[in-house]
Design a protein around this motif. Sequence first.
Motif, short mmCIF file in Angstrom:
data_model
loop_
_atom_site.label_atom_id
_atom_site.label_comp_id
_atom_site.label_asym_id
_atom_site.label_seq_id
_atom_site.Cartn_x
_atom_site.Cartn_y
_atom_site.Cartn_z
N GLU A 257 -6.58 6.10 0.93
CA GLU A 257 -5.78 6.65 1.86
C GLU A 257 -6.32 7.67 2.80
O GLU A 257 -7.61 8.27 2.55
CB GLU A 257 -4.42 7.31 1.18
CG GLU A 257 -3.64 6.50 0.40
CD GLU A 257 -2.48 6.97 -0.34
OE1 GLU A 257 -1.51 7.05 0.45
OE2 GLU A 257 -2.51 7.32 -1.46
N PRO B 93 0.76 -1.33 0.19
CA PRO B 93 -0.02 -0.02 0.05
C PRO B 93 0.84 1.14 -0.08
O PRO B 93 1.99 1.30 0.22
CB PRO B 93 -0.69 -0.13 1.16
CG PRO B 93 -0.69 -1.71 1.56
CD PRO B 93 0.67 -2.26 1.34
N ALA C 45 -3.84 2.47 4.28
CA ALA C 45 -4.68 2.34 2.96
C ALA C 45 -5.37 0.96 2.65
O ALA C 45 -4.68 0.08 3.21
CB ALA C 45 -3.49 2.53 1.88
N THR C 46 -6.49 1.27 2.24
CA THR C 46 -7.21 0.06 1.85
C THR C 46 -7.33 -0.10 0.23
O THR C 46 -7.37 0.87 -0.30
CB THR C 46 -8.57 0.14 2.58
OG1 THR C 46 -9.16 1.24 2.11
CG2 THR C 46 -8.37 0.04 3.95
N LEU C 47 -7.44 -1.28 -0.29
CA LEU C 47 -7.31 -1.53 -1.47
C LEU C 47 -8.84 -1.53 -2.07
O LEU C 47 -9.95 -2.03 -1.39
CB LEU C 47 -7.12 -3.05 -1.82
CG LEU C 47 -6.81 -3.46 -3.22
CD1 LEU C 47 -5.82 -2.75 -4.09
CD2 LEU C 47 -6.53 -5.02 -3.42
N ARG C 48 -8.97 -0.62 -3.24
CA ARG C 48 -10.29 -0.47 -3.83
C ARG C 48 -10.47 -1.23 -5.05
O ARG C 48 -11.62 -2.02 -5.01
CB ARG C 48 -10.55 1.03 -4.01
CG ARG C 48 -12.02 1.40 -4.49
CD ARG C 48 -12.30 2.86 -4.64
NE ARG C 48 -11.43 3.55 -5.54
CZ ARG C 48 -11.37 5.00 -5.94
NH1 ARG C 48 -11.90 5.80 -5.13
NH2 ARG C 48 -10.71 5.27 -6.96
N CYS D 199 -8.42 -3.59 -8.20
CA CYS D 199 -6.90 -3.70 -9.17
C CYS D 199 -7.20 -4.55 -10.20
O CYS D 199 -8.31 -5.41 -10.29
CB CYS D 199 -5.77 -4.63 -8.22
SG CYS D 199 -6.34 -5.75 -7.44
N ASN E 187 -5.73 -6.92 1.37
CA ASN E 187 -4.92 -5.90 0.88
C ASN E 187 -3.60 -6.39 0.50
O ASN E 187 -2.73 -5.63 0.19
CB ASN E 187 -4.83 -4.84 1.83
CG ASN E 187 -5.96 -4.07 1.99
OD1 ASN E 187 -6.87 -3.74 1.23
ND2 ASN E 187 -6.34 -3.83 3.45
N THR F 284 -3.87 -0.43 -9.74
CA THR F 284 -4.29 -0.63 -8.49
C THR F 284 -4.94 0.79 -7.72
O THR F 284 -3.73 1.77 -7.75
CB THR F 284 -3.22 -1.17 -7.43
OG1 THR F 284 -2.93 -2.68 -7.84
CG2 THR F 284 -4.12 -1.69 -6.02
N THR F 285 -5.89 0.76 -7.21
CA THR F 285 -6.37 2.11 -6.59
C THR F 285 -6.72 1.94 -5.14
O THR F 285 -6.88 0.57 -4.79
CB THR F 285 -7.73 2.49 -7.06
OG1 THR F 285 -7.67 2.62 -8.75
CG2 THR F 285 -8.14 3.79 -6.61
N TRP F 286 -5.96 2.68 -4.31
CA TRP F 286 -6.01 2.77 -2.79
C TRP F 286 -6.97 3.96 -2.14
O TRP F 286 -6.73 4.85 -2.90
CB TRP F 286 -4.74 2.66 -2.39
CG TRP F 286 -3.71 1.45 -2.82
CD1 TRP F 286 -3.18 1.35 -3.86
CD2 TRP F 286 -3.68 0.25 -2.19
NE1 TRP F 286 -2.31 0.21 -4.07
CE2 TRP F 286 -2.61 -0.43 -2.89
CE3 TRP F 286 -4.08 -0.24 -1.09
CZ2 TRP F 286 -2.29 -1.81 -2.52
CZ3 TRP F 286 -3.65 -1.56 -0.66
CH2 TRP F 286 -2.76 -2.44 -1.39
N ARG G 121 -3.86 -12.40 -4.80
CA ARG G 121 -4.45 -11.30 -4.00
C ARG G 121 -5.10 -11.74 -2.69
O ARG G 121 -6.03 -12.84 -2.58
CB ARG G 121 -5.62 -10.34 -4.67
CG ARG G 121 -6.39 -9.73 -3.79
CD ARG G 121 -7.37 -8.82 -4.74
NE ARG G 121 -7.89 -7.86 -3.82
CZ ARG G 121 -9.05 -7.05 -4.15
NH1 ARG G 121 -9.30 -7.25 -5.40
NH2 ARG G 121 -9.58 -6.19 -3.30
#
Length: 746
Positions: free
Chosen positions: A289, A233, A238-241, A243, A262, A285-287, A259
């Motif tokens: 934050e 991250p 931060a958390t994974l939105r 990918c 996260n 990948t979108t995080w 995967r």
Amino acid sequence: MTHAVSRRNVLAGAGALIIAFRLSGAHAQTETGTGGKPSKHGLPGSLDDTPRIDAWIRVDASGAATILTGKAELGQGLKTALLQVAAEELKLPLARLSLITADTARTPNEGYTAASHSMQDSGTAIRRAAAQAREILRDEAARRFGVSANSLQIRNGEVFGPNRMRLGYGELVRDQLLAVDAQQASHLTSPADFVVMNQPVPRIDIPAKVTGGAAYVQDLRPEGMLHGRVVRPPSYGATLRDCDVAQVEQMGGIVKVVRDGNFLGVLADREWTAIQGMRTLAATTTWIEQQALPDSADLPAALMKLPSHDTTIHDTGNPGEPGILVEGTFSRPYLTHGSIGPSCAIAQFGDGKLTVWTHTQGVFFLRDAIGGMLRMSAENVRCIHAESAGCYGHNGADDAAADAAMLALAMPGRPVRVQLMREQEHAWDPFGPGMVVKLRATVGADGAIADWRHEVWSQSHMMRPGPPGALIAARLKADAFPPAPPVALVQPEGGGDRNAIPLYAIPNSKVVSHFLPDMPLRGSSMRSLGGHLNVLSIESVLDELAARSGQDPVTFRLRHIEDPRAREVIETAASRFGWAGRVKRSESTGFGFGFARYKNLEAWCAVAVEIEVPRQSGVVRVRRIVAAVDTGQVVNPDGIRNQIEGGILQTMSWTLFERVTFDRTRVTSVDWSAYPIMRFDSVPDSVEVHLIDRPGDAFYGVAEAAQGPAGAAIANAIRDATGVRMYELPFTAARIKRAVAVRSEG
């Protein structure tokens, strides 16, 4: 020689084990190693936890011996020193000894290799076990010869008796002979008879490191190995939105994308392919934050505002009479370990068992943490120590091992190698914590220190595994573990308050530790823990008190020292430096002195320095450093000098250059340009290390003895050269130049 490691045998397993081999159960330890624990059997060092002789010494039919230690070689020369100890007591040539270091399937559990305890704990155990093994073999020879054991002599692994009778160790050894518990009394070799100890034996770990051999875990290439890389991250929390896993899976050479919550990773046949897959995955990948970090512009204030658990760790006398007052607030930023070789590990999973090759400093604790993270029994996890390029404290080694374990489970039967990228190492390293020290002291009319008040603010310096939540991967996976609870290391060794209690004789003294359980940045163990800033602060104030009362800094220290060994170290460093006759070469010349006994329990070290600081530039040039050290019984004098020299250079880098930077969201010092370290053009013109010999004494830890005194000596030399006392580390050229300008304007 060392236990050979090759591409073929790296996966071969433990080999034959002596049937009688037995280890005591894993014991709870802290950063301080085994120090301060109640005795179980009244035995010295780690022998108290693992008393069986054959847990430390094994002799084979050829008469060669294998030495086992639960400690790890971290570049401190431990392998060489332990073999010297064993060779001396076994009366065997070094060439006929091999060494096995920390391995959960083979060696004693000696906890962490940390806090300068390796020779105290493991060296002491091996020395006594070897001495008793020698006597057991001698007694067996006496039984076979039918003579008194006292009439026999031992040389080069052979026992000599009357009438030219002799038997080699290989002929004497038999099943169960060494399968006995150690006795409390060991007949140790007299220092007057040393042949191997107290000699400058060349370090056995160096040749492969300078010739490109297989020296580090990064060099291992077991057959069928896959390369793994992870996507971290971008920031804490931060958390994974979303990918695009499919895009990476379609890349040529990618074996698998993993995967788990996260946690993201890729596996490939080639390392460059794995790196390309990692970068592609990161780019798609979108995080989510959050701004959770404090304002870095005034870190000391931010730390002092955090909730704290306050403890008075030292309180003697009452406030003294009014006198010349010195006070100041000293601070240290977060520091990264800055290992030149990014952290690496290899893991293989098969038949329900996991094996991990890792440069962790605590194989048994890491085994338990990985087992917990993967919901596996610890008995099915094996951790084997393999050296790496820089592991002085809790760096990314354990995290890389956990990453490798996660990816290995996704590809059973294949060894998986994971190496962190530089930006991952710097952003996610368990930093040496930022700290603040406030000091207030007075010197009375008689020229002695009348009053001393020391407060220190620091978070935990001990967030190693054990708990699975100490591992990044365990906190990222879908069934995530909570962060490990903060650990406050207690006195007498301490953590953030290490060395906060002055060793000097001060009748009125109070020291308060403000432990910060909330951690704005991930922090853990780094060489010397709080000792670096505490000693620098103490020694800086001592110099100020001496200067303002018109006393020589060394004479002022000696006036307040009662410990004769401390006095000898200070006097030796001052004498070898020529302190009494020092003459400034120019107006930019400065001299400084620093002293401490590490943890007030280990080695004594004093450092004197000469520097040049042109006021126009503020650039510190260290000309000369002279150190004196008392570490008790010397095993390898060159090894001790290596440790002191290395500690001095590393502390110079901390003191003059290093600082982790961050904004309200992310760590920003993720490469060498943003996190500068000392380079070769800043190395001192000369460094001398003088050893005080203590034949027959105990081993005292030396690996971290120089950090505090060296930093303090540089701080005091800057004050001497510029007339300005610096308080906020690092003392960069820009900060010095600015402080000098402010003083000139005032």
